[in-house]
Design a protein around this motif. Sequence first.
Motif, PDB file in Angstrom:
ATOM      1  N   GLY B 108       0.832  -1.203   0.000  1.00  0.00           N
ATOM      2  CA  GLY B 108       0.000   0.000   0.000  1.00  0.00           C
ATOM      3  C   GLY B 108       0.868   1.255   0.000  1.00  0.00           C
ATOM      4  N   GLU B 109       1.953   1.219   0.807  1.00  0.00           N
ATOM      5  CA  GLU B 109       2.883   2.366   0.863  1.00  0.00           C
ATOM      6  C   GLU B 109       3.547   2.568  -0.496  1.00  0.00           C
ATOM      7  OE1 GLU B 109       4.000   1.780   5.587  1.00  0.00           O
ATOM      8  OE2 GLU B 109       5.512   1.359   4.074  1.00  0.00           O
ATOM      9  N   LEU B 110       3.899   1.447  -1.138  1.00  0.00           N
ATOM     10  CA  LEU B 110       4.537   1.522  -2.461  1.00  0.00           C
ATOM     11  C   LEU B 110       3.582   2.180  -3.465  1.00  0.00           C
ATOM     12  CD1 LEU B 110       6.641  -1.369  -3.932  1.00  0.00           C
ATOM     13  CD2 LEU B 110       5.280   0.027  -5.427  1.00  0.00           C
ATOM     14  N   LEU B 111       2.307   1.790  -3.390  1.00  0.00           N
ATOM     15  CA  LEU B 111       1.319   2.367  -4.310  1.00  0.00           C
ATOM     16  C   LEU B 111       1.092   3.847  -4.038  1.00  0.00           C
ATOM     17  CD1 LEU B 111      -1.353  -0.485  -4.500  1.00  0.00           C
ATOM     18  CD2 LEU B 111       0.104   0.303  -6.349  1.00  0.00           C
ATOM     19  N   ASP B 112       1.219   4.235  -2.760  1.00  0.00           N
ATOM     20  CA  ASP B 112       1.031   5.649  -2.396  1.00  0.00           C
ATOM     21  C   ASP B 112       2.260   6.494  -2.706  1.00  0.00           C
ATOM     22  OD1 ASP B 112      -1.455   5.037  -1.499  1.00  0.00           O
ATOM     23  OD2 ASP B 112      -0.905   4.880   0.623  1.00  0.00           O
ATOM     24  N   GLY B 113       3.326   5.848  -3.181  1.00  0.00           N
ATOM     25  CA  GLY B 113       4.549   6.582  -3.523  1.00  0.00           C
ATOM     26  C   GLY B 113       5.444   6.875  -2.344  1.00  0.00           C
ATOM     27  N   GLU B 114       5.192   6.168  -1.232  1.00  0.00           N
ATOM     28  CA  GLU B 114       6.041   6.378  -0.051  1.00  0.00           C
ATOM     29  C   GLU B 114       7.291   5.497  -0.152  1.00  0.00           C
ATOM     30  OE1 GLU B 114       3.817   5.880   3.587  1.00  0.00           O
ATOM     31  OE2 GLU B 114       2.140   6.932   2.670  1.00  0.00           O
ATOM     32  N   PRO B 115       8.387   5.861   0.527  1.00  0.00           N
ATOM     33  CA  PRO B 115       9.603   5.046   0.451  1.00  0.00           C
ATOM     34  C   PRO B 115       9.351   3.614   0.955  1.00  0.00           C
ATOM     35  CG  PRO B 115      10.047   7.126   1.534  1.00  0.00           C
ATOM     36  CD  PRO B 115       8.572   7.055   1.358  1.00  0.00           C
ATOM     37  N   VAL B 116       9.861   2.641   0.196  1.00  0.00           N
ATOM     38  CA  VAL B 116       9.650   1.234   0.557  1.00  0.00           C
ATOM     39  C   VAL B 116      10.881   0.722   1.300  1.00  0.00           C
ATOM     40  CG1 VAL B 116       9.159  -1.076  -0.336  1.00  0.00           C
ATOM     41  CG2 VAL B 116       8.254   0.930  -1.498  1.00  0.00           C
ATOM     42  N   LYS B 117      10.640   0.248   2.527  1.00  0.00           N
ATOM     43  CA  LYS B 117      11.762  -0.306   3.322  1.00  0.00           C
ATOM     44  C   LYS B 117      11.819  -1.819   3.080  1.00  0.00           C
ATOM     45  CE  LYS B 117      10.692   2.955   6.911  1.00  0.00           C
ATOM     46  NZ  LYS B 117       9.536   2.994   7.773  1.00  0.00           N
ATOM     47  N   PRO B 118      12.998  -2.459   3.295  1.00  0.00           N
ATOM     48  CA  PRO B 118      13.055  -3.925   3.166  1.00  0.00           C
ATOM     49  C   PRO B 118      12.068  -4.564   4.138  1.00  0.00           C
ATOM     50  CG  PRO B 118      15.251  -3.014   3.366  1.00  0.00           C
ATOM     51  CD  PRO B 118      14.302  -1.881   3.622  1.00  0.00           C
ATOM     52  N   PHE B 119      11.501  -5.664   3.704  1.00  0.00           N
ATOM     53  CA  PHE B 119      10.454  -6.320   4.480  1.00  0.00           C
ATOM     54  C   PHE B 119      11.084  -7.422   5.334  1.00  0.00           C
ATOM     55  CE2 PHE B 119       7.023  -9.638   4.378  1.00  0.00           C
ATOM     56  CZ  PHE B 119       6.209  -9.007   5.284  1.00  0.00           C
ATOM     57  N   PHE B 120      11.151  -7.190   6.653  1.00  0.00           N
ATOM     58  CA  PHE B 120      11.767  -8.167   7.552  1.00  0.00           C
ATOM     59  C   PHE B 120      10.688  -8.932   8.312  1.00  0.00           C
ATOM     60  CE2 PHE B 120      15.362  -5.148   7.263  1.00  0.00           C
ATOM     61  CZ  PHE B 120      16.318  -6.050   6.832  1.00  0.00           C
ATOM     62  N   LEU B 121      11.030 -10.169   8.669  1.00  0.00           N
ATOM     63  CA  LEU B 121      10.108 -10.973   9.474  1.00  0.00           C
ATOM     64  C   LEU B 121      10.505 -10.890  10.942  1.00  0.00           C
ATOM     65  CD1 LEU B 121       9.861 -14.242   7.360  1.00  0.00           C
ATOM     66  CD2 LEU B 121       8.254 -12.362   7.440  1.00  0.00           C
ATOM     67  N   ARG B 122       9.501 -11.134  11.793  1.00  0.00           N
ATOM     68  CA  ARG B 122       9.810 -11.224  13.222  1.00  0.00           C
ATOM     69  C   ARG B 122      10.349 -12.623  13.487  1.00  0.00           C
ATOM     70  NH1 ARG B 122       3.733 -10.195  14.391  1.00  0.00           N
ATOM     71  NH2 ARG B 122       3.868 -11.891  12.928  1.00  0.00           N
ATOM     72  N   HIS B 123      11.004 -12.796  14.622  1.00  0.00           N
ATOM     73  CA  HIS B 123      11.549 -14.113  14.963  1.00  0.00           C
ATOM     74  C   HIS B 123      10.384 -15.097  15.101  1.00  0.00           C
ATOM     75  CE1 HIS B 123      14.704 -16.717  16.341  1.00  0.00           C
ATOM     76  NE2 HIS B 123      13.838 -17.201  17.213  1.00  0.00           N
ATOM     77  N   GLY B 124      10.445 -16.211  14.361  1.00  0.00           N
ATOM     78  CA  GLY B 124       9.401 -17.236  14.460  1.00  0.00           C
ATOM     79  C   GLY B 124       8.344 -17.150  13.391  1.00  0.00           C
ATOM     80  N   ASP B 125       8.344 -16.117  12.558  1.00  0.00           N
ATOM     81  CA  ASP B 125       7.360 -16.035  11.477  1.00  0.00           C
ATOM     82  C   ASP B 125       7.599 -17.169  10.491  1.00  0.00           C
ATOM     83  OD1 ASP B 125       5.896 -13.962  12.391  1.00  0.00           O
ATOM     84  OD2 ASP B 125       6.909 -12.413  11.231  1.00  0.00           O
ATOM     85  N   LEU B 126       6.485 -17.607   9.850  1.00  0.00           N
ATOM     86  CA  LEU B 126       6.574 -18.851   9.079  1.00  0.00           C
ATOM     87  C   LEU B 126       6.646 -18.702   7.560  1.00  0.00           C
ATOM     88  CD1 LEU B 126       4.148 -21.216  11.025  1.00  0.00           C
ATOM     89  CD2 LEU B 126       6.610 -21.246  11.007  1.00  0.00           C
TER      90      LEU B 126
END
Lengths: 184, 185
Positions: B108-126
């Motif tokens: 959604g942020e990417l579509l709004d033209g906002e800066p895109v940060k790398p997408f990290f997972l929390r510990h234990g995400d599957l």
Amino acid sequence: MKRSPYPHLQRRSRLVNPRFQGAPAVLVAAVILAAGALVGFLLLRDIREALGIAASRGHFGFPTPFPIVSDILVRWLLVLFALIFAGGSLALLWSLRRIRKGISLLVGAFELSAGGDLSSPTDVHGVDEIVECGAEIDEVRAHTLALIGEIRGEAGAMRSSALSEEEFERRWDALKRKIVRVVP
Amino acid sequence: MSPWRGESPGPVAGRAFWGRFLLYWLASSGLGTLFLFLLFSRLLSVPLTGGYGAVFHALRRLGDGLLPVVLLSLLVYILLVGVAAAFLCIRVLHKIAGPIFRLERTMGELLDGEPVKPFFLRHGDLVPELASAFNGFVGRLREDRQRWAVVMENAERLCLLDRETCRAAMEKALADLETLLDRYR
């Protein structure tokens, strides 16, 4: 970003998506209900039968009715436990398999996109939330492709038309700004 | 790029997670069944007193009045185990629902033209593969964007010489840019 003064007291939201997390929970609850109803019916039938036989024979030396029905009770409760443990695990694993299948399609869509294919539809089916995520991925890809198309069109137009120096420079700068808009 | 912030948990974490889930589920359903057994054993432990007639009638009455007792006990059991199951499902799927929710927000942020940060997972995400694929897509786009920008900047450097060379270099850069953009369809 505003930080909580009490980070150790920060609330962690477990129910992120009621539809996504609720549907498998309802499925497992349905398995429990079905197993409970089935075993309940059979347990009631067998206990009544055992009590009826004990009452009509009348030569028992039990202080309470429990020893008469204990075998039946243990047997059916073990069946209930096995049904619920196995059925619940299978129901959840089945739900997870559907989710995993959808996620692998989403991963495929991102890999295709990284390879330059931004137009083939994601075509995700199954779990609603994954389908919605797929639609959003398609939206991002279409948005990116439209931006790239604009840049490509503008570059082609600038090359083919005889523009004045000022006009060329103005459009050159605008083109650079457009490029920055692809993944800001 | 590793999708996890910090050290990657690896496949062993997934197995440990499933092992814990099965243990919790075994404990919940086992405790529920034990509760049901104790409830029934208490209900069926009414002392049988008197002679043959009294015991005969007591057993008959017990058999006839068992339906509501069994129904109520099973209802309590179903509620207890059902709540435990719902809690477990919510906990398990939280490890998948969370990343999907955050991925949608990032898109959604990417579509709004906002800066895109790398997408990290929390510990234990599957779903590490989803995060890796998204970061791969964004990373590739960024690399390509950088390449397009470099083509244009190189042409601009030649503008320091004279106007004609500058215009020719810019037009060549535009042609190169079109070629680079051709991989996207």
